[in-house]
Design an enzyme around this catalytic site. Structure first.
Site, PDB file in Angstrom:
ATOM      1  N   GLY A  65       0.849  -1.189   0.000  1.00  0.00           N
ATOM      2  CA  GLY A  65       0.000   0.000   0.000  1.00  0.00           C
ATOM      3  C   GLY A  65       0.877   1.229   0.000  1.00  0.00           C
ATOM      4  O   GLY A  65       2.087   1.148   0.235  1.00  0.00           O
ATOM      5  N   GLY A  67       0.770   5.661   0.881  1.00  0.00           N
ATOM      6  CA  GLY A  67       0.076   6.854   1.344  1.00  0.00           C
ATOM      7  C   GLY A  67       0.817   8.075   0.855  1.00  0.00           C
ATOM      8  O   GLY A  67       1.690   7.974  -0.013  1.00  0.00           O
ATOM      9  N   LYS A  87       7.508  -0.552   6.181  1.00  0.00           N
ATOM     10  CA  LYS A  87       6.965   0.774   5.871  1.00  0.00           C
ATOM     11  C   LYS A  87       8.128   1.735   5.715  1.00  0.00           C
ATOM     12  O   LYS A  87       8.949   1.883   6.620  1.00  0.00           O
ATOM     13  CB  LYS A  87       6.036   1.234   6.997  1.00  0.00           C
ATOM     14  CG  LYS A  87       5.278   2.502   6.651  1.00  0.00           C
ATOM     15  CD  LYS A  87       3.936   2.509   7.335  1.00  0.00           C
ATOM     16  CE  LYS A  87       3.013   3.544   6.765  1.00  0.00           C
ATOM     17  NZ  LYS A  87       1.629   3.285   7.110  1.00  0.00           N
ATOM     18  N   VAL A 142       1.100  -9.506   7.815  1.00  0.00           N
ATOM     19  CA  VAL A 142      -0.191 -10.151   8.086  1.00  0.00           C
ATOM     20  C   VAL A 142      -0.800 -10.573   6.759  1.00  0.00           C
ATOM     21  O   VAL A 142      -1.002  -9.748   5.861  1.00  0.00           O
ATOM     22  CB  VAL A 142      -1.153  -9.174   8.810  1.00  0.00           C
ATOM     23  CG1 VAL A 142      -2.478  -9.856   9.101  1.00  0.00           C
ATOM     24  CG2 VAL A 142      -0.513  -8.651  10.086  1.00  0.00           C
ATOM     25  N   ASP A 185      -4.212   6.842  15.061  1.00  0.00           N
ATOM     26  CA  ASP A 185      -4.694   6.810  13.668  1.00  0.00           C
ATOM     27  C   ASP A 185      -5.423   5.495  13.389  1.00  0.00           C
ATOM     28  O   ASP A 185      -5.194   4.838  12.377  1.00  0.00           O
ATOM     29  CB  ASP A 185      -3.517   6.991  12.696  1.00  0.00           C
ATOM     30  CG  ASP A 185      -3.989   7.349  11.285  1.00  0.00           C
ATOM     31  OD1 ASP A 185      -5.134   7.812  11.146  1.00  0.00           O
ATOM     32  OD2 ASP A 185      -3.219   7.153  10.332  1.00  0.00           O
ATOM     33  N   ASN A 190      -6.114   0.595   8.776  1.00  0.00           N
ATOM     34  CA  ASN A 190      -5.096   0.142   9.719  1.00  0.00           C
ATOM     35  C   ASN A 190      -5.546  -1.090  10.496  1.00  0.00           C
ATOM     36  O   ASN A 190      -4.927  -1.468  11.486  1.00  0.00           O
ATOM     37  CB  ASN A 190      -4.736   1.265  10.698  1.00  0.00           C
ATOM     38  CG  ASN A 190      -3.686   2.198  10.115  1.00  0.00           C
ATOM     39  OD1 ASN A 190      -2.984   1.822   9.180  1.00  0.00           O
ATOM     40  ND2 ASN A 190      -3.592   3.406  10.640  1.00  0.00           N
ATOM     41  N   ASP A 203       0.453  -0.395  12.555  1.00  0.00           N
ATOM     42  CA  ASP A 203       0.980   0.952  12.836  1.00  0.00           C
ATOM     43  C   ASP A 203       0.684   1.410  14.259  1.00  0.00           C
ATOM     44  O   ASP A 203       0.578   2.622  14.513  1.00  0.00           O
ATOM     45  CB  ASP A 203       0.417   2.001  11.855  1.00  0.00           C
ATOM     46  CG  ASP A 203       0.981   1.831  10.453  1.00  0.00           C
ATOM     47  OD1 ASP A 203       1.956   1.075  10.312  1.00  0.00           O
ATOM     48  OD2 ASP A 203       0.450   2.453   9.518  1.00  0.00           O
TER      49      ASP A 203
END
Lengths: 472, 258
Positions: A65, A67, A87, A142, A185, A190, A203
Site C-alpha cells: 500500500g 500513502g 513501511k 499479516v 490513527d 489500519n 501501525d
C-alpha cells in the site's frame, strides 16, 4: 552547431542547439530516436538496514500500500530470513539531517516495538537510512486484507461480525494501555483481517512517529495527527490526546464497518472538524442497516464529542462491548444478514438502465452524456471514483463496439446502473455507500490501474461476487 | 475517399496504447503499384500530407510566394498529388516520402502552367483540409527559419519538426489515456531538452514525492516510449525498417551542420 543563430534564439541547455518556437530541442528529440533500444533495466535492489524489498518478475517492487508520505512493501529480513511488511517513509528535504526529527522517530518507534499482542501487528525493527532521506520500520507481515478492503468487497459487516471485530481491536487497546501507548490513527485501513477472521491492528503507536518523520499525513495540517474522518474531535485541537481518542476512532471504525461510511464525511479538514463538533450523529444510516439498538448505544457513547462522556479506558470499553454482545445474543430477530441495497432512486436507475440496455440508441446517448460528465468530474478528491467512472465508460464503449457480446444482460444492466449513478454522482442515488467505497481503497485503485488488461467478464466477476446485493 | 478507414493519431480512445500508427508510406506505395486499393492509398496519403503540410508550405514560401498564394499552392499541390495518383509512379527504390514530396513539389512549382492555373482560380481544392491554426503555425515556422536556411534545408528542418511533434503528440496522448498527463509534462524535459538546465533526479523526486529509483524508471520508460513513437512516425515516411536510422541521421545532420 553550425547554423548562425538569429538574435534572441534560445539554445538547449543539454546540447547547445537552437530551440524551436515551443522551446523544444529538435536535435535532442531526434537523437533520442537513434538511441539503442532501451532495455529497461531491472530496478536495483531496495535495501533498508537488514531488509530487502521483494521484487516482482518484471523488477517492480512488491507494494502492500502507499500513502502520501510512505510506501509499505513486502520485504525480506536478510538476517532472520523471514518476510516482513516494511513501511518506508520519505523524509521531506526540509527535515533531512535534523537530529531531532530522527531521534523523535526512533523514540516513538522504539516504544511501539515494545508492544506484543495477538491483535497487534508486531514491530520488529526500525531505523533511518544513512543519508536521512528515509525512515523505516519492519512489521509482522499479516496475510489478509484491511477492513476497508473487506467492506468494499463484501459490503458492510453484520452486527455480530462488527462487534467481534471491535472486541478484538479493544483487546489491542487494552494491551497498548499497559505500555502507555495510543494509536492516534485507528481507521479501517489500519485494521487487518486474516482469513481466520483474526484482527490485527497495524501501525500501533507509530502514527506520531510517521508524522514526525514525514512532516505530515493524509489531509493533515499543522500539528494534526490522524485521518480526519476517523479522528477524534480533540485531535483537531492543540491539546493533548489520550486513550479516549482511540476509543472515538474505534467507534468511527465500527460505524464504518456497519454502514460502509464514516460518521462524518467532508471534503476538507475544516468541514469534517465542524461536522464532528456541530452535527448530530447521522443515526439514520444505522437504522437503514438495521443496526440493533444496543450497538447504536455503544456507537453513541464511543462517538461522544466530549471525551468525558466516552468509556474512560479500553478496559471499560471492553465491558461495554461484552455487555452489548450478551444483549445481542439474547435479542430475538436481530438481522445478521447483510443488508441489501435498496432505495427508490437505485430502483429507478435500474429501470432506466434496463431500458438503455435493450436500446442501442439510448445506450449511446447515455455514453455520450457520461463522456461529457467524465470530463467535468473533479479528479480530486474523487480521483478514484473518477478512475472507476473511466473504467465503466471503457466497458460500455467496448460493449458498444461489439466486444464482450457474451456478457449477460444482467451484468450489462448492472454496469449501466453504476454508470448512471456516476454520471450524476450525488443526486441520482441518495445512498452512496457502495460507490463512496471506491475512494481511497488501494485494492480498488490497483484494480483500476489494471483495468486495460482485464476483460469485462473478469471485471464483472470481481464486481458481482458478493460485493453487495441489489434488490430489484 | 475512405478517410474514416485511416487510423488517426492519438490512440484509439479506449485506453489502449497506440504508439504505432498504421498509415505508412510503404502502404501507399504498395497500394499505388498494385492499383487494387486506390481508396486506401489515397486516404493514407491524405493523412500523411496533413501531418507534413507545414514543411511543404515553408518550401513554397521560400520560393517567394505570398502567404495566401503559398497556402493555395500547397493545397493545390496536394490535390494534384492525390488526383493524379503521382504516388503510383514513385520510385520505390528511393523509398522516402520526404524525397518524393520535395521532388514532386519542385516539379509542380516548375510547371508554370499548373502554377498559374492554380493561382488564377484561387486554389480551393481541399483534398487535404487546411486549418487556420495549422496555417498560422506553418507561417510562424517559416518566419523563424527562412533567414538562416536555403529552401531544401528549410524543408528538411520543418520536416524534422513535424516528425518530432507527431511523435510527442502520440506519446502525450498515450500518457493522457493512462491519466498520466502530469507525469508526462514533468518528465518531458528529459526528452525534449529546453533552455532550463535539467533538474536533478533528487530535486525532481522530492517535488513529485516519489523515490529517485522510481523517477529514474519513469524517465527511462518515457525515453524508450518516445524513441519507439518517433521511430514509428519515421517508419511511416520510409519504405523499409532499415531506412529509419538513415532518415533520422540525415535529419539530425541537417539540423546540426552548417
Amino acid at each position: 552547431m553550425g547554423t548562425p543563430l538569429a538574435p534572441g534564439v534560445a539554445v538547449c541547455s543539454v546540447c547547445g542547439e537552437p530551440l524551436n518556437a515551443k522551446g523544444d530541442c529538435l536535435a535532442c528529440l531526434l537523437r533520442t530516436g537513434l538511441e539503442e533500444k532501451a532495455v529497461e533495466s531491472r530496478p536495483s535492489a531496495l535495501v533498508f538496514g537488514d531488509f530487502e524489498v521483494e521484487q516482482h518478475a518484471d523488477g517492480s517492487y512488491r507494494e502492500l500500500g502507499r500513502g502520501a508520505i510512505g510506501i509499505t512493501y513486502v520485504a525480506a529480513d536478510k538476517v532472520l530470513r523471514r518476510r516482513v511488511a516494511l513501511k518506508v517513509i520519505n523524509v521531506p528535504a526540509a527535515a533531512r539531517g535534523s537530529q531531532a526529527v530522527r531521534e523523535r522517530f526512533l523514540r516513538e518507534a522504539r516504544a511501539a516495538a515494545t508492544l506484543r499482542h495477538p491483535n497487534v501487528a508486531a514491530v520488529f525493527q526500525f531505523g533511518a537510512s544513512p543519508d536521512d532521506t528515509h525512515c523505516y520500520y519492519a512489521m509482522e507481515l499479516v496475510e489478509g486484507e484491511t477492513l476497508g478492503a473487506r467492506i468494499r468487497r463484501d459490503g458492510p459487516l453484520n452486527a455480530k461480525e462488527a462487534l467481534e471485530m471491535a472486541i478484538q481491536i479493544t483487546r489491542a487497546l487494552v494491551a497498548a494501555a499497559a505500555h502507555d501507548l495510543i494509536h492516534r490513527d485507528l481507521k479501517p485501513s489500519n485494521i487487518m483481517i486474516t482469513s481466520e477472521s483474526e484482527v490485527k491492528v497495524i501501525d500501533f503507536g507509530l502514527a506520531k512517529a510517521i508524522t514526525d518523520a514525514g512532516g505530515e499525513m493524509d489531509l493533515t495540517r499543522g500539528e494534526f495527527v490522524g485521518t480526519p474522518s476517523f479522528a477524534s474531535p480533540e485531535q483537531f485541537g492543540s491539546g493533548s490526546v489520550d486513550a479516549r481518542s482511540d476509543i472515538y476512532s474505534l467507534g468511527a471504525t465500527l460505524w464504518f464497518a456497519l454502514t460502509g461510511l464514516a460518521p462524518h464525511f467532508g471534503k476538507t479538514l475544516e468541514e469534517i472538524r465542524d461536522r464532528k463538533t456541530r452535527d448530530d450523529l447521522p443515526v439514520a444510516q444505522l437504522a437503514a442497516r438495521n443496526v440493533p439498538e444496543p450497538l447504536v448505544k455503544v456507537l453513541r457513547s464511543t462517538l461522544a464529542i466530549d471525551p468525558g462522556e466516552r468509556p474512560a479506558s479500553a478496559r471499560e470499553l471492553m465491558e461495554v462491548l461484552k455487555s452489548c454482545q450478551r444483549k445481542l445474543t439474547r435479542h430475538v430477530g436481530v438481522h445478521y444478514d447483510k443488508p441489501a441495497l435498496s432505495t427508490e432512486a437505485f430502483t429507478r436507475a435500474l429501470a432506466d438502465a434496463k431500458a438503455c440496455a435493450s436500446d442501442p440508441g439510448s445506450l449511446q446517448a447515455l455514453f455520450e452524456k457520461a463522456a461529457r460528465k467524465a470530463a467535468a468530474v473533479p479528479k480530486k478528491p474523487f480521483k478514484e471514483n473518477w478512475a472507476y467512472l473511466q473504467t465503466m465508460l471503457r466497458l460500455v464503449r467496448a460493449y458498444c463496439r461489439g466486444e464482450y457480446r457474451a456478457v449477460s444482460h444482467d451484468a450489462l444492466v448492472w454496469i449501466i446502473a453504476a454508470l448512471k449513478y456516476l454520471v450524476d454522482p450525488f443526486d441520482l442515488i441518495p445512498d452512496k455507500t457502495p460507490f463512496l467505497g471506491f475512494i481511497d481503497d488501494a485494492s480498488v485503485v490497483e484494480l483500476v490501474k489494471d483495468k486495460t488488461r482485464r476483460t469485462l467478464d473478469d471485471f464483472m466477476k470481481w464486481e458481482t461476487t458478493g460485493r453487495w446485493r441489489i434488490k430489484e | 475517399m475512405e478517410a474514416a478507414s485511416v487510423n488517426t493519431r492519438g490512440g484509439d480512445g479506449y485506453g489502449r496504447s497506440n504508439l504505432f500508427p498504421s498509415t505508412h508510406w510503404s502502404v501507399v506505395l504498395a497500394a499505388g503499384r498494385t492499383k487494387t486499393e486506390p481508396d486506401i492509398a489515397g486516404a493514407a496519403l491524405a493523412e500523411l500530407c496533413q501531418i507534413y503540410w507545414a514543411p511543404l508550405y515553408g518550401f513554397v514560401r521560400s520560393r517567394g510566394y505570398t502567404v495566401h498564394d503559398a497556402q493555395d499552392l500547397t493545397q493545390s499541390f496536394f490535390a494534384y498529388l492525390l488526383e493524379h495518383k503521382l504516388y503510383a509512379r514513385a520510385d520505390r527504390q528511393k523509398g522516402r516520402f520526404r524525397s518524393f514530396l520535395l521532388a514532386s513539389a519542385k516539379n509542380f512549382l516548375a510547371d508554370a502552367a499548373d502554377r498559374e492555373r492554380t493561382l488564377k482560380r484561387g486554389g480551393a481544392q481541399n483534398f487535404v483540409p487546411l486549418h487556420e491554426e495549422q496555417a498560422r503555425e506553418a507561417e510562424s515556422l517559416f518566419q523563424t527559419h527562412h533567414g538562416t536556411s536555403n529552401e531544401d534545408r528549410l524543408f528538411d528542418r520543418s520536416w524534422a519538426e513535424a516528425l518530432v511533434v507527431a511523435g510527442l503528440e502520440r506519446l502525450w496522448s498515450d500518457y493522457k489515456h493512462q491519466g498520466k498527463e502530469q507525469l508526462f509534462n514533468e518528465l518531458r524535459i528529459f526528452v525534449a531538452g529546453g533552455a532550463d538546465p535539467l533538474p536533478t533526479y533528487a530535486q525532481l523526486a522530492d517535488r513529485l514525492e516519489i523515490t529517485e529509483s522510481t523517477l529514474r524508471s519513469h524517465v527511462t520508460r518515457l525515453r524508450a516510449r518516445y524513441r519507439d513513437a518517433l521511430r514509428a512516425e519515421v517508419r511511416r515516411t520510409v519504405d523499409t525498417d532499415a531506412q529509419v536510422d538513415n532518415e533520422l541521421r540525415e535529419l539530425l545532420h541537417v539540423l546540426t551542420q552548417a
